[in-house]
Design a protein around this motif. Structure first.
Motif, short mmCIF file in Angstrom:
data_model
loop_
_atom_site.label_atom_id
_atom_site.label_comp_id
_atom_site.label_asym_id
_atom_site.label_seq_id
_atom_site.Cartn_x
_atom_site.Cartn_y
_atom_site.Cartn_z
N THR A 2 -55.43 55.47 40.40
CA THR A 2 -55.98 54.99 39.13
C THR A 2 -55.00 55.14 37.97
OG1 THR A 2 -57.01 57.14 38.69
CG2 THR A 2 -58.36 55.48 39.82
N LEU A 3 -53.77 55.54 38.26
CA LEU A 3 -52.79 55.70 37.18
C LEU A 3 -52.55 54.40 36.43
CD1 LEU A 3 -50.07 58.12 38.61
CD2 LEU A 3 -51.64 58.51 36.72
N LEU A 4 -52.46 53.30 37.14
CA LEU A 4 -52.25 52.01 36.50
C LEU A 4 -53.42 51.68 35.57
CD1 LEU A 4 -50.39 49.56 36.29
CD2 LEU A 4 -51.68 48.52 38.14
N LEU A 5 -54.62 51.96 36.02
CA LEU A 5 -55.81 51.70 35.22
C LEU A 5 -55.79 52.49 33.92
CD1 LEU A 5 -58.68 50.42 35.09
CD2 LEU A 5 -59.50 52.48 36.21
N TRP A 6 -55.38 53.75 33.99
CA TRP A 6 -55.33 54.60 32.81
C TRP A 6 -54.05 54.36 32.00
CZ3 TRP A 6 -59.28 57.14 30.82
CH2 TRP A 6 -60.35 57.45 31.64
N GLY A 7 -52.94 54.08 32.65
CA GLY A 7 -51.66 53.99 31.97
C GLY A 7 -51.36 52.64 31.36
N LEU A 8 -51.92 51.57 31.90
CA LEU A 8 -51.62 50.23 31.41
C LEU A 8 -51.97 50.02 29.94
CD1 LEU A 8 -50.39 47.56 32.32
CD2 LEU A 8 -52.67 46.81 32.96
N PRO A 9 -53.13 50.43 29.46
CA PRO A 9 -53.41 50.24 28.03
C PRO A 9 -52.41 50.99 27.14
CG PRO A 9 -55.44 50.71 29.20
CD PRO A 9 -54.32 50.92 30.18
N ALA A 10 -52.07 52.22 27.50
CA ALA A 10 -51.10 52.98 26.70
C ALA A 10 -49.73 52.31 26.74
CB ALA A 10 -51.01 54.41 27.21
N ALA A 11 -49.33 51.81 27.91
CA ALA A 11 -48.03 51.14 28.03
C ALA A 11 -47.99 49.86 27.20
CB ALA A 11 -47.74 50.84 29.50
N LEU A 12 -49.08 49.11 27.18
CA LEU A 12 -49.13 47.89 26.38
C LEU A 12 -49.07 48.19 24.88
CD1 LEU A 12 -51.73 45.75 28.36
CD2 LEU A 12 -49.26 45.42 28.22
N ILE B 35 -45.67 48.26 19.94
CA ILE B 35 -45.01 48.98 18.85
C ILE B 35 -43.51 48.73 18.89
CG2 ILE B 35 -44.42 51.30 18.03
CD1 ILE B 35 -47.29 52.13 18.84
N VAL B 36 -42.92 48.79 20.09
CA VAL B 36 -41.47 48.55 20.22
C VAL B 36 -41.13 47.13 19.76
CG1 VAL B 36 -39.63 48.27 21.92
CG2 VAL B 36 -41.09 50.28 22.00
N LEU B 37 -41.92 46.14 20.14
CA LEU B 37 -41.66 44.76 19.73
C LEU B 37 -41.76 44.58 18.21
CD1 LEU B 37 -43.46 42.70 22.51
CD2 LEU B 37 -41.02 42.89 22.10
N VAL B 38 -42.75 45.21 17.59
CA VAL B 38 -42.90 45.12 16.14
C VAL B 38 -41.70 45.75 15.44
CG1 VAL B 38 -44.26 45.98 14.18
CG2 VAL B 38 -45.41 44.92 16.13
N VAL B 39 -41.27 46.92 15.91
CA VAL B 39 -40.11 47.59 15.32
C VAL B 39 -38.86 46.73 15.46
CG1 VAL B 39 -38.55 49.57 15.60
CG2 VAL B 39 -41.02 49.93 15.53
N MET B 40 -38.67 46.12 16.63
CA MET B 40 -37.50 45.26 16.84
C MET B 40 -37.54 44.05 15.92
SD MET B 40 -37.13 45.50 20.99
CE MET B 40 -36.01 44.12 21.08
N LEU B 41 -38.70 43.43 15.75
CA LEU B 41 -38.82 42.27 14.85
C LEU B 41 -38.55 42.65 13.40
CD1 LEU B 41 -41.93 40.43 16.33
CD2 LEU B 41 -39.57 39.60 16.26
N VAL B 42 -39.07 43.78 12.97
CA VAL B 42 -38.85 44.22 11.59
C VAL B 42 -37.37 44.49 11.36
CG1 VAL B 42 -39.29 46.13 9.98
CG2 VAL B 42 -41.18 45.07 11.21
N ARG B 43 -36.72 45.15 12.29
CA ARG B 43 -35.29 45.43 12.15
C ARG B 43 -34.48 44.14 12.13
NH1 ARG B 43 -33.84 50.72 15.82
NH2 ARG B 43 -34.88 52.22 14.47
N ALA B 44 -34.82 43.20 12.98
CA ALA B 44 -34.08 41.93 13.02
C ALA B 44 -34.24 41.18 11.70
CB ALA B 44 -34.56 41.08 14.19
#
Length: 170
Positions: A104-114, A119-128
């Protein structure tokens, strides 16, 4: 008229029987046991019903599960033992909150990973965007901008002159 009344009474009695059958009375000597029973029947999902707890379901299998929970509470079993029994018998589906295990790790971990990916995508867009905004115009861009401004100024002057000439002739 009397026959119609009798038939209506029979019909009403037949319709009220399922409502009476759905009421279960459980006797608990200890209010803590009664609270545990309510918590467990709210925690376990009915395998037959669509996303409904066994405490709220009228299906026969939910009634059987409630009986099992009651019996096991009376035998002094812990909540974990009762949940383990139900999972062993019906599968992980009966738990509203699946346990954190290897499968069940994928079930629990997928929302946190998304969320982290977002957050990483937003930071990259702001920096660009900051990098693009901070960078000045190149010589080619500056020359093109000057040409556009000069052309627009010429066009604006021509339109202004033509409008003034047209107004004078009227």
């Amino acid at each position: 008229m009397a026959r119609l009344t009798v038939w209506l009474l029979i019909l009403l009695a037949a319709l009220s029987v399922p409502a009476l059958a759905a009421v279960e009375v459980r006797q608990f000597d200890d209010p803590v046991l009664e609270e545990r029973y309510r918590d467990l029947t709210a925690t376990l999902r009915c395998p037959k019903c669509q996303n409904q707890a066994i405490g709220d379901s009228d299906s026969p299998i939910a009634g059987d599960m409630r009986d099992r929970v009651y019996q096991q509470l009376q035998q002094g079993r812990s909540d974990k033992e009762i949940l383990d029994f139900m999972v062993h018998r019906f599968g992980d589906y009966v738990l509203y909150n699946p346990r954190l295990e290897g499968r069940t790790l994928l079930l629990w971990g997928l929302p946190a990973a998304l969320v982290m990916l977002g957050i990483v995508l937003v930071v990259m867009l702001v920096r660009a965007r900051r990098h693009v905004a901070a960078r000045g115009l190149s010589e080619a861009e500056r020359a093109r901008l000057d040409a556009l401004v000069h052309r627009q100024g010429v066009h604006h002057d021509t339109v202004h002159r033509d409008t003034a000439h047209h107004e004078r002739n009227e």
